[in-house]
Design a protein around this motif. Structure first.
Motif, short mmCIF file in Angstrom:
data_model
loop_
_atom_site.label_atom_id
_atom_site.label_comp_id
_atom_site.label_asym_id
_atom_site.label_seq_id
_atom_site.Cartn_x
_atom_site.Cartn_y
_atom_site.Cartn_z
N PRO A 3 80.77 31.68 59.20
CA PRO A 3 79.45 32.29 58.99
C PRO A 3 79.21 32.58 57.51
N SER A 4 77.96 32.40 57.10
CA SER A 4 77.56 32.68 55.72
C SER A 4 77.52 34.19 55.49
N ILE A 5 77.37 34.57 54.23
CA ILE A 5 77.20 35.99 53.89
C ILE A 5 76.00 36.55 54.64
N PRO A 32 81.20 33.03 49.52
CA PRO A 32 82.00 33.41 48.36
C PRO A 32 82.83 32.23 47.88
N GLY A 33 82.94 32.08 46.57
CA GLY A 33 83.75 31.02 45.98
C GLY A 33 84.55 31.56 44.81
N GLU A 34 85.30 30.70 44.17
CA GLU A 34 86.14 31.13 43.06
C GLU A 34 85.33 31.59 41.85
N ASP A 35 84.22 30.93 41.57
CA ASP A 35 83.42 31.26 40.39
C ASP A 35 82.19 32.10 40.70
N GLY A 36 82.05 32.54 41.93
CA GLY A 36 80.88 33.30 42.34
C GLY A 36 80.49 32.90 43.75
N SER A 67 70.81 35.22 44.75
CA SER A 67 71.37 36.36 44.00
C SER A 67 71.59 37.54 44.95
N ALA A 68 70.75 37.68 45.96
CA ALA A 68 70.94 38.74 46.96
C ALA A 68 72.28 38.60 47.65
N ALA A 69 72.67 37.36 47.95
CA ALA A 69 73.97 37.14 48.60
C ALA A 69 75.11 37.60 47.70
N ALA A 70 75.00 37.32 46.40
CA ALA A 70 76.04 37.77 45.46
C ALA A 70 76.10 39.29 45.41
N LEU A 110 73.49 26.02 44.30
CA LEU A 110 73.21 27.35 43.77
C LEU A 110 74.52 28.05 43.46
N LEU A 111 74.56 28.76 42.34
CA LEU A 111 75.72 29.55 41.95
C LEU A 111 75.22 30.89 41.44
N ALA A 112 75.78 31.97 41.96
CA ALA A 112 75.40 33.32 41.51
C ALA A 112 76.65 34.17 41.35
N ARG A 113 76.60 35.04 40.35
CA ARG A 113 77.68 36.01 40.18
C ARG A 113 77.10 37.30 39.65
#
Length: 149
Positions: A3-5, A32-36, A67-70, A110-113
């Motif tokens: 399941p996603s965030i 979630p990933g290693e870089d965000g 960005s909300a997920a981050a 998409l990448l967010a941190r």
């Protein structure tokens, strides 16, 4: 399937961009990933900007909701989310920069941190990428949401 965030933390959310419960929405699925926090999104033909590229409003929605997920992931890691409590933060600002056209017919990444965090607010940096290059980027400010009585 993992399941996603969004599916884990806000399964009943009807937000157009990230709400799992909105069947007509974009239904972003972030992980979630290693870089965000990462996600992949495939645009629909209806997301055309009139010139054959991804519409800027859709891009802005993707950046905001990813960005909300981050932010939700960071809040969960800090123990700031009540189980089943819904969205604990809301967008207070979104500074979007359009860098290059984004494709309409291929998946974008998409990448967010989270770059700054406190109990009251968080700031996230987020990018929409395709073909190894950033196509749009944003700084998103999120503030803690509490119902007013």
């Amino acid at each position: 399937m993992i399941p996603s965030i969004q599916e884990r933390l806000i399964p009943d959310m009807t937000c157009f961009g990230c709400g799992p419960a909105n069947e007509r929405g974009l239904r972003i699925r972030s992980y979630p990933g290693e870089d965000g926090v990462t996600a992949s999104f495939t645009p629909w033909p209806e997301h055309d900007n009139g010139l054959g590229y991804l519409n800027g409003g859709i891009i802005s929605t993707l950046l905001d909701c990813h960005s909300a997920a981050a932010v939700m992931h960071e809040a969960e890691q800090r123990g700031l989310l009540a189980p089943g409590g819904g969205l604990a933060y809301v967008t207070a600002g979104l500074d979007v920069r359009f860098l290059r056209p984004a494709p309409l017919t291929e998946p974008v990444e998409l990448l967010a941190r989270v770059v700054e965090a406190s109990d009251d607010q968080m700031t996230a940096e987020v990018e929409l990428r395709w073909d190894g290059k950033p196509r749009a980027a944003a700084t998103a400010l999120w503030k803690r949401w509490r119902p007013r009585t």
